[in-house]
Design a protein around this motif. Structure first.
Motif, PDB file in Angstrom:
ATOM      1  N   SER A 179      17.287  50.035 -33.058  1.00  0.00           N
ATOM      2  CA  SER A 179      17.059  50.567 -34.401  1.00  0.00           C
ATOM      3  C   SER A 179      16.730  49.446 -35.376  1.00  0.00           C
ATOM      4  N   HIS A 181      17.099  48.596 -39.702  1.00  0.00           N
ATOM      5  CA  HIS A 181      17.746  49.010 -40.942  1.00  0.00           C
ATOM      6  C   HIS A 181      17.037  48.355 -42.126  1.00  0.00           C
ATOM      7  N   TYR A 182      16.463  49.176 -43.010  1.00  0.00           N
ATOM      8  CA  TYR A 182      15.704  48.707 -44.170  1.00  0.00           C
ATOM      9  C   TYR A 182      16.561  48.818 -45.434  1.00  0.00           C
ATOM     10  N   THR A 183      16.561  47.760 -46.258  1.00  0.00           N
ATOM     11  CA  THR A 183      17.194  47.822 -47.583  1.00  0.00           C
ATOM     12  C   THR A 183      16.379  46.997 -48.564  1.00  0.00           C
ATOM     13  N   ASP A 189      17.483  52.525 -48.301  1.00  0.00           N
ATOM     14  CA  ASP A 189      18.587  52.280 -47.366  1.00  0.00           C
ATOM     15  C   ASP A 189      18.341  53.227 -46.191  1.00  0.00           C
ATOM     16  N   THR A 191      17.754  53.826 -41.895  1.00  0.00           N
ATOM     17  CA  THR A 191      17.915  53.417 -40.503  1.00  0.00           C
ATOM     18  C   THR A 191      16.913  54.175 -39.646  1.00  0.00           C
ATOM     19  N   GLU A 193      15.677  54.720 -35.760  1.00  0.00           N
ATOM     20  CA  GLU A 193      15.848  54.528 -34.324  1.00  0.00           C
ATOM     21  C   GLU A 193      14.483  54.526 -33.646  1.00  0.00           C
ATOM     22  N   GLY A 233      18.525  58.416 -44.002  1.00  0.00           N
ATOM     23  CA  GLY A 233      18.713  57.626 -45.215  1.00  0.00           C
ATOM     24  C   GLY A 233      17.712  57.978 -46.289  1.00  0.00           C
ATOM     25  N   THR A 364      18.794  46.062 -34.585  1.00  0.00           N
ATOM     26  CA  THR A 364      19.974  46.120 -33.718  1.00  0.00           C
ATOM     27  C   THR A 364      19.516  46.344 -32.285  1.00  0.00           C
ATOM     28  N   GLU A 370      22.765  42.062 -33.992  1.00  0.00           N
ATOM     29  CA  GLU A 370      21.998  42.304 -35.208  1.00  0.00           C
ATOM     30  C   GLU A 370      21.149  41.075 -35.507  1.00  0.00           C
TER      31      GLU A 370
END
Length: 381
Positions: A179, A181-183, A189, A191, A193, A233, A364, A370
């Motif tokens: 996956s 994860h964008y922020t 925010d 995620t 997969e 998200g 991840t 991570e």
């Protein structure tokens, strides 16, 4: 006694009198000259304004648009010459580019149809007598996006660029992330997969006979397909989107189990909601693309209002159809087999930009590691 008195027999006054004559009533037109159209109308250039330069929401914008649409029938009814030959707003320097873009955006918002920004070649086809320097800045800007600077080294720069894209693609394929994860500070925010057998692809391809080619220029992206039901998200757009000629700006999606459950925009929300309602698959996602913030188009700070250009200025996602090449063996699978591997199917595919200068993407792996993929908007691997 008159019901209506019109002062001035110019184009506006005469047209108003003609329209009012369709109704019962006594109308008087007062004109100080000996004939109609001897004042301001006589000195007018006879341009019928399209409405792209009038302030959005103003009465002038409304009248420009409606009046323009009336002219062909008026010309026929009153037997006067009228030619729809279009108009050109010429850009002579790079400093003028933001103004040209602002006029285009304003015209689209006002409802003016068939607006476009043309390059130097097309401009001189439309009007051969325009200065050879006209729109050079826009044309130069486009050339810079494809690494052409006039020094004869464009091919070498492209080979270097493709080698870099290929190296990053191979790193991503080796890591086989579970996956991403964008922020960022916009509020994203998210995620995402990825399918177990996903593949990252870049802008270059190889034909069956071994010839390498680049189908899209410019190209800065490395892309893959997300797991259809594996996105959760909120994601905020970093740049405006032009879809079917409509500008959509300052928008965001709320996503649950891959499906867009909320869509909001400060501008063009109705167009955004229509775009994600084309079919069932339009409300799911089909592409994840990584583009560094430090890229030729991004560094120009020019918004082209053309997704195939603007997507190369920013990391982007696409709702709609996924590309079968983004899973192992996908190009030889049936549609049903591709869907069984977790990819989305739709009749549409719409890219929108999400990358910012502070975008963070953390990958991840399947063993729980991570790994920073993007830090401050640029690749970290």
């Amino acid at each position: 006694m008159y019901d209506v008195i019109i002062i001035g027999a110019g184009v506006s006054g005469a047209a108003a009198a003609r329209e009012l004559s369709r109704y019962k009533g006594r109308i008087c037109v007062l004109e100080k000259e000996e004939d109609v159209c001897c004042g301001t109308s006589k000195a007018n250039s006879a341009i019928v304004h399209a409405g792209f330069d009038a302030a959005h929401g103003s009465l002038m914008a409304k009248m420009n648009l409606e009046g323009n649409l009336m002219m062909p029938q008026l010309a026929k009814d009153l037997d006067f010459a009228f030619k729809m030959n279009g108009s050109l707003v010429v850009c002579m320097s790079e400093e003028d580019l933001p103004k040209l873009r602002a006029l285009y955006e304003n015209g689209v918002k006002n409802g003016v149809k068939e607006l476009e920004i043309v390059d130097a070649k097309r401009l001189h086809e439309l009007e051969p007598n325009v200065s050879k320097h006209a729109v050079a800045a826009l044309w130069d800007a486009i050339l810079k996006t494809v690494r052409v600077t006039g020094d004869g080294n464009a091919e070498a720069r492209w080979r270097e660029h493709i080698a870099l894209l290929t190296a990053r693609k191979e790193k991503l394929n080796a890591l086989r992330f579970k996956s991403l994860h964008y922020t960022n500070s916009l509020g994203t925010d998210l995620t995402i997969e990825l399918p177990d057998d996903h593949l990252w692809a870049a802008g270059n391809s190889v034909m069956k006979n071994g010839v390498e080619f680049v189908a899209n220029m410019p190209t800065e992206e490395i892309f893959t397909a997300p797991l259809k039901t594996g996105i959760n998200g909120v994601v905020y757009a970093a740049l405006p989107l032009v879809n079917d000629g409509n500008i959509i700006d300052k928008f965001y999606f709320v996503i649950r189990e891959g499906k867009i459950v909320e869509a909001h925009a400060e501008k063009g929300e109705e167009f955004l909601k229509a775009a994600i309602s084309v079919d069932e698959g339009a409300s799911y996602f089909g592409e994840v693309a990584l583009v560094p913030y430090d890229s030729p188009i991004s560094n120009q700070k020019i918004l082209y209002y053309n997704t195939l250009f603007d997507e190369n200025a920013s990391c982007h996602l696409a709702f709609g159809e996924a590309y079968p090449e983004c899973i192992e063996g996908g190009e030889s699978m049936t549609r049903e087999e591709v869907q069984a591997h977790g990819l989305n199917y739709s009749l549409t595919h719409v890219d929108f930009m999400v990358g910012t200068a502070d975008l963070s993407i953390v990958g991840t792996t399947h063993d729980g590691r991570e790994i920073p993929v993007f830090v401050n908007g640029n690749f970290a691997i």
